[in-house]
Every structure is written in C-alpha cells, then in structure tokens.
Motif scaffolding. Sequence first.
Motif, PDB file in Angstrom:
ATOM      1  N   LYS A  99     -48.499 -48.685 -46.594  1.00  0.00           N
ATOM      2  CA  LYS A  99     -47.803 -49.961 -46.637  1.00  0.00           C
ATOM      3  C   LYS A  99     -46.487 -49.817 -47.393  1.00  0.00           C
ATOM      4  CE  LYS A  99     -48.526 -54.724 -48.285  1.00  0.00           C
ATOM      5  NZ  LYS A  99     -49.517 -55.626 -48.932  1.00  0.00           N
ATOM      6  N   ASP A 127     -48.850 -52.087 -43.071  1.00  0.00           N
ATOM      7  CA  ASP A 127     -47.947 -53.237 -43.084  1.00  0.00           C
ATOM      8  C   ASP A 127     -46.566 -52.834 -43.592  1.00  0.00           C
ATOM      9  OD1 ASP A 127     -50.212 -54.588 -42.359  1.00  0.00           O
ATOM     10  OD2 ASP A 127     -50.426 -55.708 -44.236  1.00  0.00           O
ATOM     11  N   GLY A 158     -49.790 -52.292 -38.412  1.00  0.00           N
ATOM     12  CA  GLY A 158     -49.917 -53.432 -39.303  1.00  0.00           C
ATOM     13  C   GLY A 158     -48.814 -54.459 -39.181  1.00  0.00           C
ATOM     14  N   ALA A 159     -48.964 -55.543 -39.948  1.00  0.00           N
ATOM     15  CA  ALA A 159     -48.013 -56.659 -39.941  1.00  0.00           C
ATOM     16  C   ALA A 159     -46.614 -56.169 -40.295  1.00  0.00           C
ATOM     17  CB  ALA A 159     -48.462 -57.724 -40.932  1.00  0.00           C
TER      18      ALA A 159
END
Length: 294
Positions: A99, A127, A158-159
């Motif tokens: 991330k 993310d 991911g986002a």
Amino acid sequence: MIKKIALLLMALTMLFSLCACGASGTQPMAAGTGTEDDPWLCGATENDDVRVFAVDNCLYINGDGAMADFENPADRPWNDIIGDICNISIFDELKYVGKNAFKGAGANLEDEYVDLFLSGGIGAIGDSAFEGAVFRFYDGDFNMGTVITIPESVQSIGARAFADSGVNEIYFDGTPEIADDAFAGNTCTAYVRNGLDFERLPYGGEVTYKTLYAFNYVDEYGTDDMTGEGTMYIPEGEVCCYNAQDYAADENYAFVRYEVLDGDLEIADPENPELEISLTGDVLVKIIYAEVVT
C-alpha cells in the motif's frame, strides 16, 4: 515482587514490539541503505524477502514474498527520492506490492515519465500502490499516455491503485478482482481476455473496454529441427495485418499456405502470405513453409 516486575517489563516489551511492527506484521522493515549491495529490506514480515534499491533514479524490487504496507507514505525508505524516480522494475516472485509503496512516483519530473515493469509472479497490488505516478510520455504537455500490462498472476488490485496516473492503455492478462476506483481519474482503453467480467466495469475512470482474441499459430517446416509457434492478441473489431513470409525462421524457406485448425476464421486466399485478421473468438492456424530449391 521481583518476578512480577520482570513479567510486567516483559509484557510492556511485547506490547511495544507489536506497536512498532504492527499487529498484522505489515509495517515497514526498512533495514539497509538502498544500494544494490545493501538494499532496503521491506518485507511485510521477517519471512518475506523483499529487497529494494535505487540506481540513477530507478527503483529495483527483488525477492520473494509480500512487501510491507506503508500507511504513511513518508515512512517509505525511498520517500525522499520518489518524486524523481523514472523507472520502477519489479522482478522475481513478489507476491504483493505494498500500500502506497510508489505513490507519487515521478512527481518532480519535467521532461520524463515513469516506466513500469511488473514481473509475471506478482499476486496482488495494494491500495494506492501507484496512485499519482507519472505514467505519461512527455510531449511538452504530458498529454500522451502510456501502457500498463497487468500480469496473469495478479489476483487483486486495490483501491486507487493506479488512480490519477495518466495510464491510457491497460492490458489484463488475467481476471483479477479490481476495486471500484482502482483506475479513477484516468481516461483509457482496457484490453481484456480470459473472461474478465465486464459487468464489474468500469473501475473509477473513463474506461473503454475491448476484448482481446488470440490468433494462435504453429509453423510447419517439414523438419523436426525447425518448429515455431506464437500468439498475437487482436482487439475485437480491429484488423491486424500479418505477413508470414516476414516471420520465416530461415531465409531458405518460403511461405506456402495457411490452414485454419480451430476457430472461426475465413481466409479468402490461403496462399497469400499477407493476411488481414479480424477475430470474433480465439483461433489456431497452421503456417506451412517449404524449403526453396535452387
């Protein structure tokens, strides 16, 4: 009493360790100086062998396992140089890109862009891993896009993983689970194959989706010493030109004809090496060559 104090100190030490490393084991472990001989060690746990080093504004990521998440991008060991990075290459069997790991890559570049290579072993992308990275060719206005290929090994994205990154072409080699806003802020064309579910699209940006069909071919030269095969992926509704003579494995061999072995493809003149291909599904074609007799 002494025993109780010792137990209390031990408990406090364990608590501090959990806070420092993260209860989930996904906080950065950033040993190293970032050189090839002394890379940053950024595995999610002690069992994850992830190494990162920088050479001439290029980041190289090697290893096996999962990269740490960076809840705060400022905690990245390479944070001081991320804005000047022009290349990110991820090799080996990295199972997870952390991330925020490369968020904002290339933000300081004025006449360059970030080139991205993702190896075929990556399992997941976290993310905002590449959010805001400058994946754009430079033409004076940064308005020419670039191409990202998502390997078949990737199972999830991911986002905001690629949000606001300037991507204008995406090739999906597999069928990953993709967050709704993974490509937010991008205007791009996504080419998909292997049954990626169109009902789950788009993913946050202005995305146009096209199916890729496979033109599979095998070469026949009449000898076991010379064989060949390959695949071309052609977007639905587009025409691709292929000249078999140009791809003969030996200049002493000449194209003879095409034979369709499987799939819906009509070849009007199978003895003409210049072939215009438009597909509605995957096909398999044999390309026959013969030795030139002089």
